[in-house]
Design a protein around this motif. Sequence first.
Motif, short mmCIF file in Angstrom:
data_model
loop_
_atom_site.label_atom_id
_atom_site.label_comp_id
_atom_site.label_asym_id
_atom_site.label_seq_id
_atom_site.Cartn_x
_atom_site.Cartn_y
_atom_site.Cartn_z
N GLY A 136 0.91 -1.06 0.02
CA GLY A 136 0.00 0.05 -0.03
C GLY A 136 0.86 1.38 -0.03
N ASN A 179 -0.06 4.24 0.20
CA ASN A 179 -0.40 5.23 1.08
C ASN A 179 -0.14 4.77 2.81
OD1 ASN A 179 -1.46 7.01 -0.94
ND2 ASN A 179 -3.27 5.98 -0.89
N ASP A 219 -4.82 2.30 -4.07
CA ASP A 219 -4.23 3.50 -3.53
C ASP A 219 -4.76 4.79 -4.20
OD1 ASP A 219 -2.42 2.62 -1.48
OD2 ASP A 219 -1.03 1.73 -3.11
N SER A 260 -5.12 3.33 1.68
CA SER A 260 -4.96 2.21 1.07
C SER A 260 -6.23 1.31 1.29
CB SER A 260 -3.58 1.47 1.36
OG SER A 260 -2.50 2.39 1.27
#
Length: 675
Positions: free
Chosen positions: A443, A445, A484, A491
Amino acid sequence: MYPRRVSKRALMRALLLSSSALLAVPALAGGFVNVGPAPELASTGNAYDTYSGAVSAIVTNPADANTIYIGSPNGGVWVTHDGGKSWIPLTDTQASLSIDSMSADPTDTTHQTLIAGTGLISNGAVSTSNNFYQSSGGLQDGLLYTKNGGATWSQLGATVLAGQSVDGVAARGNTIVAGTYERSSLADASLRNTGGLYRSTDGGATFTEISGGAGLPTGPVSSIVGDPNNSTKLYAAVTAPNTAGAGINSTAIYVSTDTGATWSPIFGSANAGGVINTTDQTQIQLATGPNGAIAAGVVDVATSKLVGLYLSQNGGTTWQSLPVPVVNPGSQGNTNFTLAVDPNNTNYVYVAGDSRQNPPYTLLAFRVDAGSSTITSITDANTADNSTVHPDSRAMAFDANGQLIVSTDGGVYMRTQPQSDAGSWKTLNGNLSAIEAYQAAFGANSHLVAVAAQDNSAMLESAVGSPVYNEITGGDGTVAVVNDTTLAGDSVYYLAVQKLAGLTRVVVDSNGNTVANDQVNFNTAVNGQFNTPFVLNKIDPSLIAIGGSDVFLTQDTMAGADAPNTANLTLNLTNLGGDGGGVSAIAYGTQDNTNALIAAVGSGVWMSTSTAGGIQSLAAYAGADPTSLVFDTRTQKRFFAADTSDLWGTVDQGASFQSLTASLPSGFIRPTSLE
């Protein structure tokens, strides 16, 4: 369960395939680090339920209970010197991480000489094609040998043993004995009659196959063990070299008193009371104890169940038939059955199999008493704390303190005081990173890694940079993907297990906090196969393609009725088409056509360029069943297919395909995954 590593190498490979991961984590530019899972924490919260992936072999040190060596089907060889608290990988730079068997040389009083056999015994594979077995692991390239506890290794027998799984191995100074047999439940039936016994007397420089001579018949060798009181005495189990017809009852045990130079039969169909017969091919697993004790478990190859259990207390001169516990209700006895003889009471034979067939789906393990002909469970209520462990046994050994060490598809465990109900199960998984990943996703983020693992669930990293993962949904993890883009700064992970069961949407913010955990339902069934493709569109990841009986499309807007923390999240599916037989791979979305989609349908490649046009077969594709597909994201006209044998490409939207295999690097084998 075919319900397992992310090996470091596998996860590194998965991360390498993710451009977003490389762009989001500049630190990776300086080199790879192990981000686990090491280990995975089960949702039960019980310490003994900690998972770490399949472990196929165990070697204990008779002088040091804290030193244990293990081999894993796709994770190589590891060692612990502190009783399982921390583990050190020993073979990450070797040609193969697929370890089938392992043993120590008892003539080395420093206990530093070990030998490991490579082979394919994973319970999971990346393909549903005809190459299913071959795609379940790494190279089968003979033996790994060390004289310094794994600090350095030599590769032995790579030529003569190439392409075979070494199921049994023994080293005695310059003499090395290896047995080969394809016992994996994934192996094609035609492979059941291949294998034999090989011997070297020059430290592994050369090997000679002695099956068919020196007192041994032809036939694959399923197990090799040594007499703990006599280093020149070896036992080998030979499987009938055919799956039907005359000679199918020839499965037997042989003994050598000269370190494998010559052999004599000590157990066969006459001793087995009809268990070894003219109808069913069988294979035998062996275990030895002190004072001539040898135990044998007979597994029916077709049903993959334990069907006979025998014990000799005098080196095989006479045999006692023991009661047979039900240890393989899941029919995984070809790989998930093991046994051991108690070194302090040779009347006790311990056996373990696959899994209970109802919750909590844990290990089946028993103590069989030859003196009283009784069977006693050594799990759950027959422990001091009602403990049990991950199912699907692989190996057993006793440490220097007489504790029972058992490995399963979930890692390594200890059963203390195995002779009574007073003991309990302890995890020895420490930081062991042996999980087999089907998928991994990073992820950008949240900076957390998600992993879907063979027999070890779908899981999410517990904190940024932590090797410890938390189970999200239990079973055989097959889906781990991340969006994302749709929710700014968050995420959104999709995690699921076999047949898309337990599909969960987990939303994690940029601080690593879980803000939503939603179960995902569909308005109609996808009828997915075991490993069901679940693919996010490369251009608009709110668009999702699913490979069930046909290709299905849906969209998760993550707003309105699809918003995070929706109590009954249901996504509507559109059937794009197919042949109804199943879809094994999908690629979805290009810059010039968001709706462009290619799918592996049966043995062919199919394509759709619009949701209204359905999906059609591309007749020009001449490869085998595709295991992976990928677009050149710039254009729907250019895409590629891998089929574990060849790499294919098209630049004219599938009107023609070219083989690109010759352009692969020298030594590249089984092209399987593309990005």
